[in-house]
Design an enzyme around this catalytic site. Structure first.
Site, PDB file in Angstrom:
ATOM      1  N   ARG B  58      35.545  40.065  39.942  1.00 35.65           N
ATOM      2  CA  ARG B  58      36.198  39.146  40.886  1.00 35.65           C
ATOM      3  C   ARG B  58      37.395  38.437  40.266  1.00 35.65           C
ATOM      4  NH1 ARG B  58      31.860  36.405  43.363  1.00 35.65           N
ATOM      5  NH2 ARG B  58      30.712  38.186  42.641  1.00 35.65           N
ATOM      6  N   THR B  59      37.303  38.041  38.998  1.00 34.54           N
ATOM      7  CA  THR B  59      38.440  37.349  38.399  1.00 34.54           C
ATOM      8  C   THR B  59      39.633  38.296  38.283  1.00 34.54           C
ATOM      9  OG1 THR B  59      36.910  35.988  37.141  1.00 34.54           O
ATOM     10  CG2 THR B  59      39.183  35.966  36.424  1.00 34.54           C
ATOM     11  N   LYS B  86      38.140  52.295  19.211  1.00 32.67           N
ATOM     12  CA  LYS B  86      38.421  53.054  17.986  1.00 32.67           C
ATOM     13  C   LYS B  86      38.749  52.131  16.826  1.00 32.67           C
ATOM     14  CE  LYS B  86      40.480  56.661  20.843  1.00 32.67           C
ATOM     15  NZ  LYS B  86      41.759  57.155  21.312  1.00 32.67           N
ATOM     16  N   ARG B 108      41.096  38.062  29.294  1.00 34.45           N
ATOM     17  CA  ARG B 108      39.695  37.649  29.167  1.00 34.45           C
ATOM     18  C   ARG B 108      39.140  38.274  27.902  1.00 34.45           C
ATOM     19  NH1 ARG B 108      34.922  37.587  33.467  1.00 34.45           N
ATOM     20  NH2 ARG B 108      36.049  35.666  33.873  1.00 34.45           N
ATOM     21  N   HIS B 136      37.370  28.462  31.137  1.00 32.98           N
ATOM     22  CA  HIS B 136      37.777  29.375  32.195  1.00 32.98           C
ATOM     23  C   HIS B 136      38.635  28.523  33.135  1.00 32.98           C
ATOM     24  CE1 HIS B 136      38.025  32.486  35.011  1.00 32.98           C
ATOM     25  NE2 HIS B 136      36.768  32.770  35.225  1.00 32.98           N
TER      26      HIS B 136
END
Lengths: 176, 311
Positions: B58-59, B86, B108, B136
């Protein structure tokens, strides 16, 4: 600071502009008025109320448009502006739109306004009404259809329209 | 008129004026979202990359919509299936992306402080879309914006933040934001999920009794139980948590007043919030989602200038 229009001259000018609109639009059946935020709406409010007085039984669609998010100088030093309210509760599709602003200077505001307006539909025609036209300072090929007063001012001078509702008195001044 | 910061790393760095400027801008952008053409060309020469080192639906969608509705070009990057697996470093990854001429980064990361670290090394505005258990900020902004919209203002309102405070970046950002706007905050949950010195550190009230907190507040912001962040059990079972701290219809009906229910999503239905409450008229959960796009648009708009002006 030099006075260009006194309060009385301003009232007469707005009266004349209202009558010119009636001449060309008569019943205002397919015409909508749109005032440009932030300072054009004082003029458009006056014109709208004038028209209501002159044509008491006619419905006139009237909205306010903010162009903050359509500016082309948003990333420049003075470009970031606090947005104003847009209040257009009608479609401009196939309508004759009259855009109303206080001062026509470089033409960039009007260009942005046309961009913004097109997001509300595709009008049949667009006209421009301004109180003051600073000719010779245009940066884009945009002219007004209804003009309150044309003035020749050099680039360092500033034209300011004062409104009773906001500034305490009605007057147009030239600041050197 | 501009923000006092170059990046949005957390609400902690913002002033009250910054938050109010974001809200004022979001008000008008919300109007854009109601139009038939929900798009303005403001950021049409700006490329924004959404770098998501941690899963989010959703974000990311909310940011992506916000970016697209401002006319920006959008690139999405998720760590899974990329060179991060990697062994590439964070700076290498982002520098590579920036070499492709990107103007802004929305990030994020599961590590607290990752966007702060990055902001010291790269030169474009960074928007923190959640870092570990820290902050947030856009979620807090949209939450406060939704309270302001529902109740007229945030100043003087009583807000209870319920549940897993310990692991919640939403809770921390919300506390900063609400306190800066003049609200009173109580955190409520099991003692194991509330940090020990939070009352002194952040000037909030602490309660371990959900009924008492709900009776006190105007707004209850119910948080999700974040099982993925808990290495060891901090409460006995979900069922017991739900019995002791779940917000349900019966509990709300026993109050003398109607409070506003919020949730940052995704909801564990039947755990922290019962379905009938989540879907009731008291809940503004879907308004929060809608306001998320407008507030994120406002943040991007205010940060997107090439040469920000500092106060």
């Amino acid at each position: 600071m030099k006075s260009i229009l006194t309060d009385r001259q301003l009232a007469i000018t707005i009266d004349r502009l209202s009558h010119q609109l009636i001449e060309n639009h008569l019943e205002f059946r397919d015409t909508v008025l749109i005032g440009l935020q932030p300072r054009g709406i004082y003029l458009s409010d006056r014109i709208y109320h004038n028209l209501k007085k002159l044509l008491p039984n006619t419905h006139i669609a009237y909205g306010k448009l903010d162009i903050t998010f359509y500016r082309d100088d948003f990333k420049s030093e003075k470009g970031l502006q606090a947005p104003n309210e847009t209040d257009i509760n009608f479609s401009v599709e196939n309508k004759r739109v009259v855009l109303i602003d206080d001062v026509l200077y470089t033409g960039r505001t009007i260009r942005s306004a046309m961009d913004a307006m097109l997001d509300f539909g595709r009008p049949a025609a667009v006209e421009l009404l301004v109180l003051i036209d600073r000719r010779f300072s245009r940066e884009l090929p945009i002219q007004s259809d209804y003009t309150g007063k044309t003035i020749d001012a050099i680039i360092t001078e500033r034209v300011k329209v004062l409104w009773k509702e906001r500034d305490g008195k009605d007057e147009v001044v030239l600041i050197a | 008129m501009s923000l006092s910061v170059k990046h949005l790393l957390g609400i902690r760095d913002l002033t009250r004026q910054d938050i109010e400027l974001i809200f004022q801008t979001a008000d008008q952008l919300k109007e854009v979202l109601q139009r038939p053409i929900k798009k303005v060309p403001t950021l049409r020469d700006t490329t924004i990359v959404n770098v998501f080192f941690e899963n989010s639906t959703r974000t990311r969608i909310s940011f992506e919509l916000a970016e697209k509705r401002l006319g920006a070009d959008v690139v999405n990057f998720s760590a899974s299936g990329s060179s991060v697996s990697k062994g590439e470093t964070l700076i290498d990854t982002v520098n590579n992306i920036l070499s492709m001429k990107v103007d802004m980064v929305v990030m994020r990361h599961s590590a607290t402080g990752a966007p702060h670290f990055l902001s010291k090394h790269i030169n474009v505005p960074i928007v923190n879309a959640g870092d570990g258990i820290n902050e947030h900020p856009t979620q807090a902004l949209l939450d406060a914006f939704s309270i302001r919209e529902k109740l007229g203002s945030v100043e003087g309102k009583k807000v209870a933040i319920c549940g897993d405070i310990m692991h919640s970046r939403v809770a921390l950002s919300n506390i900063y934001c609400l306190k800066k706007l003049g609200a009173e905050v109580t955190v409520v949950g099991p003692p194991t999920l509330i940090p020990k010195h939070i009352a002194q550190a952040l000037d909030v009230n602490v309660s371990y009794d959900i009924r008492e907190a709900l009776a006190w507040c105007d707004v209850a912001n119910v948080l999700r139980i974040q099982l993925e962040r808990q290495n060891m059990p901090l409460f006995s079972s979900l069922r017991e948590y739900s019995l002791a701290y779940g917000v349900n219809r019966q509990l709300l009906d026993s109050l003398q007043k109607e409070i506003v229910i919020m949730h940052p999503g995704p909801i564990n239905r039947g755990v922290e919030l019962s379905s009938d409450v989540a879907d009731s008229g008291q809940s503004i959960i879907l308004d929060q989602v809608e306001n998320g796009v407008a507030t994120r648009m406002a943040v991007l708009y205010l940060l997107a200038r090439k040469e920000p002006v500092f106060n």
